[in-house]
Every structure is written in C-alpha cells, then in structure tokens.
Design a protein around this motif. Structure first.
Motif, PDB file in Angstrom:
ATOM      1  N   ARG A 140     -99.375   6.575  20.536  1.00 54.60           N
ATOM      2  CA  ARG A 140     -98.557   6.694  19.227  1.00 54.60           C
ATOM      3  C   ARG A 140     -97.844   5.271  18.475  1.00 54.60           C
ATOM      4  O   ARG A 140     -98.159   5.115  16.875  1.00 54.60           O
ATOM      5  CB  ARG A 140     -97.199   7.202  19.176  1.00 54.60           C
ATOM      6  CG  ARG A 140     -97.550   9.319  19.837  1.00 54.60           C
ATOM      7  CD  ARG A 140     -96.167   9.353  19.407  1.00 54.60           C
ATOM      8  NE  ARG A 140     -95.318   9.513  20.658  1.00 54.60           N
ATOM      9  CZ  ARG A 140     -95.388  10.594  21.623  1.00 54.60           C
ATOM     10  NH1 ARG A 140     -96.391  11.263  22.285  1.00 54.60           N
ATOM     11  NH2 ARG A 140     -95.104  10.003  22.831  1.00 54.60           N
ATOM     12  N   LEU A 141     -97.599   4.071  18.919  1.00 54.95           N
ATOM     13  CA  LEU A 141     -97.082   3.497  18.475  1.00 54.95           C
ATOM     14  C   LEU A 141     -98.914   2.681  17.995  1.00 54.95           C
ATOM     15  O   LEU A 141     -98.518   2.060  16.795  1.00 54.95           O
ATOM     16  CB  LEU A 141     -96.856   1.804  19.783  1.00 54.95           C
ATOM     17  CG  LEU A 141     -95.280   2.545  19.951  1.00 54.95           C
ATOM     18  CD1 LEU A 141     -95.139   1.498  20.765  1.00 54.95           C
ATOM     19  CD2 LEU A 141     -94.393   2.651  18.651  1.00 54.95           C
ATOM     20  N   ALA A 142     -99.625   2.164  18.708  1.00 58.37           N
ATOM     21  CA  ALA A 142    -101.001   2.068  18.547  1.00 58.37           C
ATOM     22  C   ALA A 142    -101.819   2.889  16.776  1.00 58.37           C
ATOM     23  O   ALA A 142    -102.167   2.262  16.122  1.00 58.37           O
ATOM     24  CB  ALA A 142    -102.176   1.664  19.431  1.00 58.37           C
ATOM     25  N   ALA A 143    -101.366   3.806  16.809  1.00 59.17           N
ATOM     26  CA  ALA A 143    -101.847   4.799  15.577  1.00 59.17           C
ATOM     27  C   ALA A 143    -101.162   4.889  14.972  1.00 59.17           C
ATOM     28  O   ALA A 143    -101.605   4.624  13.426  1.00 59.17           O
ATOM     29  CB  ALA A 143    -101.475   6.351  16.039  1.00 59.17           C
ATOM     30  N   ALA A 144     -99.487   4.940  14.667  1.00 63.19           N
ATOM     31  CA  ALA A 144     -98.822   3.740  13.822  1.00 63.19           C
ATOM     32  C   ALA A 144     -98.802   2.763  13.324  1.00 63.19           C
ATOM     33  O   ALA A 144     -99.186   2.750  11.746  1.00 63.19           O
ATOM     34  CB  ALA A 144     -97.022   4.228  14.332  1.00 63.19           C
ATOM     35  N   GLU A 145     -99.134   1.757  13.548  1.00 63.56           N
ATOM     36  CA  GLU A 145     -99.354   0.614  13.524  1.00 63.56           C
ATOM     37  C   GLU A 145    -101.069   0.080  12.640  1.00 63.56           C
ATOM     38  O   GLU A 145    -100.732  -0.144  11.810  1.00 63.56           O
ATOM     39  CB  GLU A 145     -99.518  -0.581  14.929  1.00 63.56           C
ATOM     40  CG  GLU A 145    -100.436  -1.676  14.102  1.00 63.56           C
ATOM     41  CD  GLU A 145     -99.109  -2.341  13.802  1.00 63.56           C
ATOM     42  OE1 GLU A 145     -98.755  -3.320  13.194  1.00 63.56           O
ATOM     43  OE2 GLU A 145     -97.865  -2.166  13.560  1.00 63.56           O
ATOM     44  N   THR A 146    -102.181   0.993  12.820  1.00 65.36           N
ATOM     45  CA  THR A 146    -103.197   1.771  12.382  1.00 65.36           C
ATOM     46  C   THR A 146    -103.110   2.099  11.189  1.00 65.36           C
ATOM     47  O   THR A 146    -103.269   1.167   9.650  1.00 65.36           O
ATOM     48  CB  THR A 146    -104.189   2.407  13.432  1.00 65.36           C
ATOM     49  OG1 THR A 146    -104.399   2.003  14.449  1.00 65.36           O
ATOM     50  CG2 THR A 146    -105.653   2.171  12.858  1.00 65.36           C
ATOM     51  N   ASP A 147    -101.935   3.130  11.440  1.00 63.86           N
ATOM     52  CA  ASP A 147    -102.201   3.513   9.494  1.00 63.86           C
ATOM     53  C   ASP A 147    -101.009   3.236   8.996  1.00 63.86           C
ATOM     54  O   ASP A 147    -101.316   2.774   7.902  1.00 63.86           O
ATOM     55  CB  ASP A 147    -100.779   4.921  10.508  1.00 63.86           C
ATOM     56  CG  ASP A 147    -101.581   6.003  10.185  1.00 63.86           C
ATOM     57  OD1 ASP A 147    -102.969   6.416  10.740  1.00 63.86           O
ATOM     58  OD2 ASP A 147    -100.920   7.326  10.902  1.00 63.86           O
ATOM     59  N   ARG A 148     -99.900   2.129   9.134  1.00 64.21           N
ATOM     60  CA  ARG A 148     -99.121   1.090   8.855  1.00 64.21           C
ATOM     61  C   ARG A 148    -100.313   0.107   8.191  1.00 64.21           C
ATOM     62  O   ARG A 148    -100.650   0.099   6.671  1.00 64.21           O
ATOM     63  CB  ARG A 148     -98.310   0.248   8.989  1.00 64.21           C
ATOM     64  CG  ARG A 148     -97.284   1.600   8.977  1.00 64.21           C
ATOM     65  CD  ARG A 148     -96.113  -0.066   9.643  1.00 64.21           C
ATOM     66  NE  ARG A 148     -95.918  -0.349  10.980  1.00 64.21           N
ATOM     67  CZ  ARG A 148     -95.921   0.541  11.734  1.00 64.21           C
ATOM     68  NH1 ARG A 148     -95.321   1.751  12.582  1.00 64.21           N
ATOM     69  NH2 ARG A 148     -95.941  -0.131  13.295  1.00 64.21           N
ATOM     70  N   ASP A 149    -101.488  -0.472   8.623  1.00 59.40           N
ATOM     71  CA  ASP A 149    -102.605  -1.786   8.379  1.00 59.40           C
ATOM     72  C   ASP A 149    -103.711  -1.117   7.219  1.00 59.40           C
ATOM     73  O   ASP A 149    -103.402  -1.280   6.470  1.00 59.40           O
ATOM     74  CB  ASP A 149    -103.178  -1.793   9.470  1.00 59.40           C
ATOM     75  CG  ASP A 149    -104.270  -2.954   9.440  1.00 59.40           C
ATOM     76  OD1 ASP A 149    -103.528  -3.866   8.160  1.00 59.40           O
ATOM     77  OD2 ASP A 149    -105.089  -2.785  10.177  1.00 59.40           O
ATOM     78  N   TRP A 150    -104.075   0.357   7.742  1.00 59.78           N
ATOM     79  CA  TRP A 150    -105.121   0.917   6.521  1.00 59.78           C
ATOM     80  C   TRP A 150    -104.125   1.325   5.564  1.00 59.78           C
ATOM     81  O   TRP A 150    -104.525   1.748   4.007  1.00 59.78           O
ATOM     82  CB  TRP A 150    -105.372   2.267   7.213  1.00 59.78           C
ATOM     83  CG  TRP A 150    -106.376   3.126   6.451  1.00 59.78           C
ATOM     84  CD1 TRP A 150    -107.537   2.635   6.094  1.00 59.78           C
ATOM     85  CD2 TRP A 150    -105.634   4.183   5.296  1.00 59.78           C
ATOM     86  NE1 TRP A 150    -107.683   3.664   5.439  1.00 59.78           N
ATOM     87  CE2 TRP A 150    -107.406   4.814   4.906  1.00 59.78           C
ATOM     88  CE3 TRP A 150    -104.651   4.761   4.840  1.00 59.78           C
ATOM     89  CZ2 TRP A 150    -107.170   5.691   3.730  1.00 59.78           C
ATOM     90  CZ3 TRP A 150    -104.747   5.733   3.957  1.00 59.78           C
ATOM     91  CH2 TRP A 150    -105.813   6.051   3.772  1.00 59.78           C
ATOM     92  N   VAL A 151    -102.428   2.373   4.893  1.00 69.62           N
ATOM     93  CA  VAL A 151    -101.665   1.913   3.779  1.00 69.62           C
ATOM     94  C   VAL A 151    -102.213   0.406   3.191  1.00 69.62           C
ATOM     95  O   VAL A 151    -102.091   0.678   2.100  1.00 69.62           O
ATOM     96  CB  VAL A 151    -100.834   2.352   4.288  1.00 69.62           C
ATOM     97  CG1 VAL A 151     -99.834   2.745   3.140  1.00 69.62           C
ATOM     98  CG2 VAL A 151    -100.773   3.851   4.738  1.00 69.62           C
ATOM     99  N   GLY A 152    -101.488  -0.651   3.942  1.00 69.95           N
ATOM    100  CA  GLY A 152    -101.650  -1.740   3.680  1.00 69.95           C
ATOM    101  C   GLY A 152    -102.582  -2.142   2.937  1.00 69.95           C
ATOM    102  O   GLY A 152    -102.900  -2.554   2.089  1.00 69.95           O
ATOM    103  N   ARG A 153    -104.094  -2.346   3.656  1.00 63.86           N
ATOM    104  CA  ARG A 153    -105.025  -2.344   3.427  1.00 63.86           C
ATOM    105  C   ARG A 153    -105.601  -1.474   2.188  1.00 63.86           C
ATOM    106  O   ARG A 153    -105.954  -2.124   1.028  1.00 63.86           O
ATOM    107  CB  ARG A 153    -106.608  -2.092   4.069  1.00 63.86           C
ATOM    108  CG  ARG A 153    -106.201  -3.268   5.408  1.00 63.86           C
ATOM    109  CD  ARG A 153    -106.982  -3.146   6.442  1.00 63.86           C
ATOM    110  NE  ARG A 153    -107.142  -4.088   7.042  1.00 63.86           N
ATOM    111  CZ  ARG A 153    -107.677  -4.367   7.862  1.00 63.86           C
ATOM    112  NH1 ARG A 153    -109.406  -4.458   7.652  1.00 63.86           N
ATOM    113  NH2 ARG A 153    -107.426  -5.447   9.180  1.00 63.86           N
TER     114      ARG A 153
END
Length: 168
Positions: free
Chosen positions: A142-155
């Motif tokens: 879940r933490l990795a998915a949230a980090e991926t989501d934040r990264d994707w939103v940032g990009r």
C-alpha cells in the motif's frame, strides 16, 4: 526452523519486518527440540531394555535346556535345586525387566504427547508470524502504491504545466 528475514511476498521486500514474538518463537522451537531429544533418548532406553529382556529370555532358555540335558545322565538333587533357583532368579529378573519396559513405554507415550502438543503451539506461533508478515507485506505494498500514485500525480502536474506553457 529458521525464518529468513529477506523473504519476499508478492514482490515486497520484507527485510524491514520485525516480528515482536521472535524470542518466544525461538523458545518454542528450542522446547520442541529439547522434547524431541528426550523422546529419542527414551526410544534408545526402550530399545536397550528390550534387548536386555531378549538376553534374559535367551539365558533362561539356555539354562533350562542345560539343566535338563545335564541332569539326565547325572541326577544330582542339589545341583538341580541350584539350577531351579537360578531359573527362578532369571524369571524374577525377566519380570523386573518387563515392568521397566512398561514404565519406559509409558514415558515414551507421554513424551510423544508432549512433542505433539509443543508442535501445535509452535505451529500456532509460526502461523501468527506468517499472518504478521502478510500484513506487513500488504502495508508495504500500500505504501509503495501510494508513493507511485504521488509520483504519477507529480509527473502529471509537471507535464500539464509544461503543456500550458508554464516554465519550470
């Protein structure tokens, strides 16, 4: 039973997993090992007692046969009486050995039951550890998915601002 800390579950690195009951798990493993050693010792003692009983049987049969064979050509009441006394002594030793074997069998059964109960306790702790490891792995996912989501939103925001002419 060793539990590797670098196991991966669903591709999640679990090196950071710390099981709070690890000392208790080790204690349960050691207790099972101790009981298994005691059971092995009980099996060795039982085997030795059964071998001794077999020796007593063989001695009894040999003495009985020797007494019969020797008394036939040389009838001697005193020697026959000594022979009978020795056979009686052997019979008493055989009964003692039978009782000893019975005691050892009961001890072995009790140890086997203790081993089984200890194995069940250990299995319960191992199952609990696996549950905790799964939970840790799910949280990490879940933490990795949230980090991926934040990264994707940032990009995505970066790409949008670049598309709208915004300078970075």
């Amino acid at each position: 039973m060793k539990h590797d800390q670098s196991v991966t579950i669903s591709g999640i690195d679990t090196r950071g997993f710390v099981y709070a009951l690890a000392p208790y798990l080790r204690k349960q493993e050691w207790q099972l090992e101790r009981l298994e050693n005691q059971l092995a010792q009980a099996n060795r003692l039982l085997e030795a007692a059964r071998e001794r009983r077999g020796q007593l049987d063989a001695d009894f049969d040999l003495q009985k046969k020797s007494l019969s064979t020797w008394m036939h050509p040389n009838p001697n009441p005193q020697a026959y009486q000594r022979g009978l006394l020795y056979l009686t002594h052997l019979r008493g030793e055989m009964k003692k050995q039978d009782q000893h074997i019975e005691t050892l069998v009961l001890q072995r059964h009790a140890l086997r039951a203790e081993c089984m109960a200890q194995q069940l306790r250990l299995d319960g702790v191992v199952e609990h550890r696996l549950g905790e490891l799964r939970e840790y792995s799910n949280n990490q996912a879940r933490l990795a998915a949230a980090e991926t989501d934040r990264d994707w939103v940032g990009r995505t925001a970066l790409v949008r601002s670049a598309d709208h002419g915004g300078g970075v």
